[in-house]
Design a protein around this motif. Structure first.
Motif, PDB file in Angstrom:
ATOM      1  N   ALA A 391       0.927  -1.236  -0.051  1.00 36.89           N
ATOM      2  CA  ALA A 391       0.002   0.073  -0.064  1.00 36.89           C
ATOM      3  C   ALA A 391       0.758   1.381   0.151  1.00 36.89           C
ATOM      4  N   ILE A 392       1.867   1.406   0.846  1.00 33.79           N
ATOM      5  CA  ILE A 392       2.819   2.521   1.046  1.00 33.79           C
ATOM      6  C   ILE A 392       3.656   2.554  -0.358  1.00 33.79           C
ATOM      7  N   LEU A 393       4.153   1.400  -0.704  1.00 34.30           N
ATOM      8  CA  LEU A 393       4.971   1.603  -1.936  1.00 34.30           C
ATOM      9  C   LEU A 393       4.094   2.063  -3.202  1.00 34.30           C
ATOM     10  N   SER A 394       2.819   1.488  -3.204  1.00 38.33           N
ATOM     11  CA  SER A 394       1.952   2.005  -4.360  1.00 38.33           C
ATOM     12  C   SER A 394       1.709   3.433  -4.085  1.00 38.33           C
ATOM     13  N   GLY A 395       1.765   4.124  -2.885  1.00 37.83           N
ATOM     14  CA  GLY A 395       1.311   5.505  -2.604  1.00 37.83           C
ATOM     15  C   GLY A 395       2.479   6.365  -3.343  1.00 37.83           C
ATOM     16  N   TYR A 396       3.508   5.739  -2.926  1.00 34.34           N
ATOM     17  CA  TYR A 396       4.661   6.425  -3.483  1.00 34.34           C
ATOM     18  C   TYR A 396       4.792   6.685  -4.978  1.00 34.34           C
ATOM     19  N   SER A 397       4.549   5.447  -5.412  1.00 37.53           N
ATOM     20  CA  SER A 397       4.664   5.447  -6.952  1.00 37.53           C
ATOM     21  C   SER A 397       3.515   6.059  -7.704  1.00 37.53           C
ATOM     22  N   GLN A 398       2.255   6.073  -7.077  1.00 36.94           N
ATOM     23  CA  GLN A 398       1.262   6.895  -7.816  1.00 36.94           C
ATOM     24  C   GLN A 398       1.368   8.377  -7.471  1.00 36.94           C
ATOM     25  N   ASN A 399       2.234   8.696  -6.615  1.00 38.56           N
ATOM     26  CA  ASN A 399       2.339  10.320  -6.219  1.00 38.56           C
ATOM     27  C   ASN A 399       3.700  10.619  -7.013  1.00 38.56           C
ATOM     28  N   GLU A 400       4.215   9.699  -7.872  1.00 35.36           N
ATOM     29  CA  GLU A 400       5.460   9.737  -8.682  1.00 35.36           C
ATOM     30  C   GLU A 400       6.732  10.032  -7.895  1.00 35.36           C
ATOM     31  N   GLU A 401       6.831   9.562  -6.486  1.00 35.66           N
ATOM     32  CA  GLU A 401       7.881   9.641  -5.623  1.00 35.66           C
ATOM     33  C   GLU A 401       8.503   8.318  -5.859  1.00 35.66           C
ATOM     34  N   HIS A 402       9.188   7.990  -7.177  1.00 40.39           N
ATOM     35  CA  HIS A 402       9.555   6.897  -7.325  1.00 40.39           C
ATOM     36  C   HIS A 402      11.015   6.657  -6.781  1.00 40.39           C
ATOM     37  N   LEU A 403      11.835   7.485  -6.349  1.00 41.32           N
ATOM     38  CA  LEU A 403      13.012   7.165  -5.548  1.00 41.32           C
ATOM     39  C   LEU A 403      12.673   6.754  -4.315  1.00 41.32           C
ATOM     40  N   GLU A 404      11.457   7.269  -3.536  1.00 43.12           N
ATOM     41  CA  GLU A 404      11.265   7.091  -2.242  1.00 43.12           C
ATOM     42  C   GLU A 404      10.799   5.466  -2.297  1.00 43.12           C
ATOM     43  N   ALA A 405       9.915   5.276  -3.348  1.00 44.30           N
ATOM     44  CA  ALA A 405       9.514   3.684  -3.439  1.00 44.30           C
ATOM     45  C   ALA A 405      10.513   2.942  -3.583  1.00 44.30           C
ATOM     46  N   LEU A 406      11.741   3.142  -4.225  1.00 41.92           N
ATOM     47  CA  LEU A 406      12.776   2.233  -4.374  1.00 41.92           C
ATOM     48  C   LEU A 406      13.548   2.216  -3.191  1.00 41.92           C
ATOM     49  N   LYS A 407      13.641   3.260  -2.430  1.00 38.91           N
ATOM     50  CA  LYS A 407      14.604   3.342  -1.315  1.00 38.91           C
ATOM     51  C   LYS A 407      13.699   2.264  -0.104  1.00 38.91           C
ATOM     52  N   LEU A 408      12.476   2.390   0.192  1.00 35.39           N
ATOM     53  CA  LEU A 408      11.607   1.815   0.846  1.00 35.39           C
ATOM     54  C   LEU A 408      11.485   0.355   0.639  1.00 35.39           C
ATOM     55  N   PHE A 409      11.759   0.058  -0.775  1.00 39.92           N
ATOM     56  CA  PHE A 409      11.858  -1.567  -1.144  1.00 39.92           C
ATOM     57  C   PHE A 409      12.942  -2.089  -0.751  1.00 39.92           C
ATOM     58  N   ARG A 410      14.132  -1.223  -0.774  1.00 46.75           N
ATOM     59  CA  ARG A 410      15.465  -1.906  -0.375  1.00 46.75           C
ATOM     60  C   ARG A 410      15.350  -2.121   1.112  1.00 46.75           C
ATOM     61  N   GLU A 411      14.547  -1.263   1.823  1.00 44.68           N
ATOM     62  CA  GLU A 411      14.625  -1.411   3.214  1.00 44.68           C
ATOM     63  C   GLU A 411      13.684  -2.757   3.398  1.00 44.68           C
ATOM     64  N   MET A 412      12.592  -2.801   2.765  1.00 41.32           N
ATOM     65  CA  MET A 412      11.900  -3.967   3.002  1.00 41.32           C
ATOM     66  C   MET A 412      12.737  -5.126   2.739  1.00 41.32           C
ATOM     67  N   GLN A 413      13.652  -5.287   1.847  1.00 38.90           N
ATOM     68  CA  GLN A 413      14.547  -6.436   1.542  1.00 38.90           C
ATOM     69  C   GLN A 413      15.366  -6.545   2.960  1.00 38.90           C
ATOM     70  N   PHE A 414      15.939  -5.559   3.485  1.00 42.29           N
ATOM     71  CA  PHE A 414      16.529  -5.533   4.711  1.00 42.29           C
ATOM     72  C   PHE A 414      15.940  -6.461   5.722  1.00 42.29           C
ATOM     73  N   GLN A 415      14.580  -6.004   5.760  1.00 38.26           N
ATOM     74  CA  GLN A 415      14.048  -6.415   7.035  1.00 38.26           C
ATOM     75  C   GLN A 415      13.384  -8.034   6.598  1.00 38.26           C
ATOM     76  N   ASN A 416      13.959  -8.547   5.586  1.00 37.96           N
ATOM     77  CA  ASN A 416      13.518  -9.972   5.289  1.00 37.96           C
ATOM     78  C   ASN A 416      11.947 -10.175   5.038  1.00 37.96           C
TER      79      ASN A 416
END
Length: 765
Positions: A391-416
């Motif tokens: 939901a939050i990744l989709s929010g960043y993407s829809q709001n055209e904050e694509h770099l924030e989406a990518l940063k959060l995706f990386r954090e998601m991976q760090f948290q397994n």
């Protein structure tokens, strides 16, 4: 001996009372009493005790009792097997089953039914073993097996089981019939479900409800309403589940009035839902929380939050579900503030928000475009689920904050946190938008671990990403590696090739799609028509048009608008007008394409007539409409009309003119040498830093010899780009043509001083 029999008979009756009441304490006392009376070898009494323990959820005492039995009979084994299945301790149940000295159909059915609910694959394996051992299936067997097939989506296995049920004469049994309905509904086969329904001699409320749910899942809303009317006419008792199901139908919208209150107006908002609401009150279900939550959900999904609030305020009892529905409803209606108010009220009344509450609140923020507050809610979650991450990744993407989406995706991976196909699709979309192919490649690698290789949902995203980033070979390689590409993958490839100006290749893939029997949809046709337009291939465009008519997409507004654009840009503006006139529904884009088609083909008068038709028919012009209309006025010398249209933008339609509109009106006035009006416009226009406006003005001044305004336009162009030689050269040529040699020298000296070099000319000879 008689006394012994009387005592055992009396104890059996007392034990039955304890079983009915689930009275574990009384059972323990009776167990002790049985032991004191020396009845520990009485199998019937011990079986009843085992049943009591298992009913009360105490499996260990039941097992201990079973192990102490001297002569356990088939009922003893079944009693413990049932207890394990209800827990459910399926591994223990299966071990016990394998150790049974004697098995019958009941034994097999008990185990198959338990596995059907929890591990459907094992249920089907057991069913196969049952047949191999020569046991005849019963209606309970088929009901369980068909339920397992439905859970797994095993349509072929389900059809085989259906055939076996017909062979055994059990297909008309209501339990088997209802399981068949559920199978066909879940596998998306409404016609088969309807056949199974009609074969039932005495359908019950479960049959009708399953059929109704199946119809609504396949968007056959009117048919689902008709099924509910049939329940009423059949005199079958309508329960809370039936009412909740029909409310789901109402939440889908569509359909005609039930006619309970003499209402037949299809245009009344939410008529069916309100009628069902009245019906629930008539049947006495206004206090049923499950039904009330379904009513709230129905009102919320229809956007009628006023009725939802009124109902919520009158509820005698609420649950977390009730609050969540309200928060979700406000979120769907982009009313983040009211959603937040309900969450605060919920907490104030001591109702603890659950994960669904936070997800709904997060979705409300995202839908309202408030990703910042959405992130605060996300960060407040102790252990966010995958749905929350998406939901939050989709929010960043829809709001055209694509770099924030990518940063959060990386954090998601760090948290397994393991991503799913939705996560990867969101990130691939962000990679596409910013052209970040390196991250896209990493997502590609991640997809091999998280989803099945060749997943077409991910494949379409990868194809789109690689093509948007110019990696054509990679995209084609993925596409060619798919065992069975769906229409989305074909569209992604065709659109991406066109985006990279490979329109011939895109058209070739469209032809390949037709050759293998893949049916194009409206997006396929729209993209292919755009390819024909860019290739200026009217003949290919007409062939595609014939296919569009054949496949029934001629009335689609997107396809129709693209056809108008294709015919206009290929020079057949009359063909475009024929298509325009045939369209039953026209949106703003349709009108724009046709107006622009006339304007670009030098038929300005017809463009303006059409613009006026649009206004007269209450069409809503947008910024593009005015560019087309002003271009038509410019090309046809309709200066006064152009000014009138330009002024109407803000005065009548509340649209602020953009740089393109100023360019068009300046071109229009410049062709007529009305430079005093141009000066007024450029003094007050907000887009003074747009070079195209000044280029158009400089060109008009050169044609009409307006040196003063030409010099101003040139100076503005030099201010915007000091190294651009074009304004110097145009101004110098203008002075030369007027014989103003000193001014020409001055311009050339300025070029030398500022080290501006004239771009070399090229000859095609």
């Amino acid at each position: 001996m008689l006394q012994h029999a009387w005592r055992s008979g009396y104890l059996v009756n007392v034990l039955q009372t304890s079983i009915d009441n689930k009275d574990y304490i009384a059972g323990k006392l009776l167990h002790a009493h049985i032991l004191r009376l020396g009845l520990s070898s009485h199998t019937l009494l011990l079986n009843r005790l085992m049943e009591l323990y298992s009913k009360c959820g105490h499996i260990q005492p039941a097992r201990h009792l079973f192990d102490q039995m001297l002569q356990p009979n088939i009922y003893s084994w079944h009693s413990l097997l049932t207890a394990y299945c209800k827990q459910p301790q399926l591994d223990n149940a299966h071990k016990l089953f394998l150790n049974m000295p004697e098995r019958n159909t009941v034994s097999w059915n008990t185990l198959i039914s338990a596995f059907a609910r929890k591990t459907p694959t094992r249920a089907l394996e057991l069913y196969s073993q049952m047949n191999a051992h020569g046991f005849s299936p019963t209606h309970i067997t088929f009901a369980s097996v068909l339920s397992a097939c439905a859970g797994l989506g095993e349509m072929d296995c389900g059809r085989v089981s259906h055939a076996s049920a017909v062979k055994c004469g059990l297909n008309k049994n209501v339990y088997v019939g209802n399981a068949l309905l559920s199978l066909y509904v879940k596998c998306g086969c409404p016609r088969d479900a309807l056949i199974a329904f009609r074969e039932l001699d005495e359908p019950n409320e479960v049959s009708f409800t399953a059929m109704m749910c199946g119809l609504v899942e396949t968007d056959q809303v009117e048919e689902a309403f008709e099924m509910f009317r049939l329940i009423q006419r059949s005199g079958i008792r309508i329960d809370s589940i039936s009412l909740s199901s029909v409310l789901r139908v109402c939440a889908k919208g569509g359909g005609s009035s039930f006619g309970w209150n003499g209402e037949t107006d299809r245009d009344l908002p939410n008529t069916q839902g309100k009628q069902v609401h009245g019906f629930t009150i008539k049947l006495g279900f206004e206090g049923d929380l499950h039904v009330c939550n379904s009513l709230l959900d129905m009102y919320a999904k229809n956007g009628d939050m006023e009725s939802a609030e009124l109902l919520f305020g009158n509820l005698s009892e609420t649950s977390t579900v009730s609050w969540n529905v309200m928060i979700s409803g406000f979120g769907q209606n982009r009313d983040k503030q009211r959603a937040m108010e309900y969450m605060e009220r919920m907490r104030a009344l001591g109702v603890e928000p659950d994960e669904v509450t936070y997800i709904n609140m997060l979705a409300a923020c995202v839908k309202s475009g408030d990703v910042e507050n959405g992130r605060l809610i996300f960060d407040s979650m102790a252990c966010p689920s995958l749905i929350s991450w998406n939901a939050i990744l989709s929010g960043y993407s829809q709001n055209e904050e694509h770099l924030e989406a990518l940063k959060l995706f990386r954090e998601m991976q760090f948290q397994n946190q393991q991503p799913d196909r939705t996560t990867l699709a969101i990130i691939l979309s962000s990679c596409s938008e910013i052209g970040f192919v390196e991250c896209g490649v990493q997502v590609h690698a991640t997809s091999f671990k998280c989803v099945c290789p060749g997943d077409i949902y991910i494949a379409s995203g990868l194809i789109g990403m690689y093509l948007k980033c110019g990696r054509i070979e990679a995209a084609v390689h993925i596409f060619d590696g798919l065992t069975q590409a769906d229409i989305v993958c074909w569209n992604a490839l065709i659109t991406g090739l066109s985006y990279n100006s490979l329109d011939k290749e895109a058209f070739t893939y469209f032809q390949r799609m037709l050759q293998i029997g893949m049916l194009p949809n409206e997006f396929s046709f729209a993209t292919t028509l755009s390819c024909c337009t860019k290739l200026s291939s009217l003949s290919q465009g007409r062939q595609v048009h014939d296919l569009i008519i054949k496949d029934g997409y001629a009335n689609d507004v997107v396809v129709g608008s693209t056809l108008i654009d294709m015919y206009s840009k290929c020079g057949d503006v009359d063909g475009a007008r024929v298509q325009f006139d045939m369209m039953p529904y026209k949106n703003t884009i349709t009108w724009n394409e046709m107006i622009n088609g006339y304007a670009q083909n030098g038929r300005g008068d017809e463009a303006i007539f059409l613009y006026e038709d649009m206004i007269y028919s209450e069409g809503k012009p947008d910024a593009v409409t005015f560019i087309a209309a002003l271009t038509a006025c410019s090309h046809s010398g309709l200066v006064d009309l152009g000014l009138k249209i330009f002024n109407s933008m803000q005065q009548q339609y509340g649209l602020n003119p953009l740089a393109d509109h100023y360019t068009c009106i300046i071109d229009c006035l410049g062709r007529a040498a009305r430079f005093s009006e141009i000066e007024e416009l450029v003094d007050k226009m907000p887009c003074k830093n747009d070079s195209l406006v000044w280029e158009v003005l400089l060109s008009s001044c050169r044609i009409h010899g307006n040196v003063i305004l030409a010099r101003r336009a040139a100076e503005e162009l030099i201010r915007l780009n000091p190294k651009n030689s074009a304004p110097y050269v145009l101004l110098a040529n203008m002075y030369t043509s007027l014989g103003r040699w000193d001014d020409t020298k001055e311009i050339r000296a300025a070029m030398l001083e500022r080290q501006v070099t004239k771009d070399p000319g090229f000859s095609w000879g």
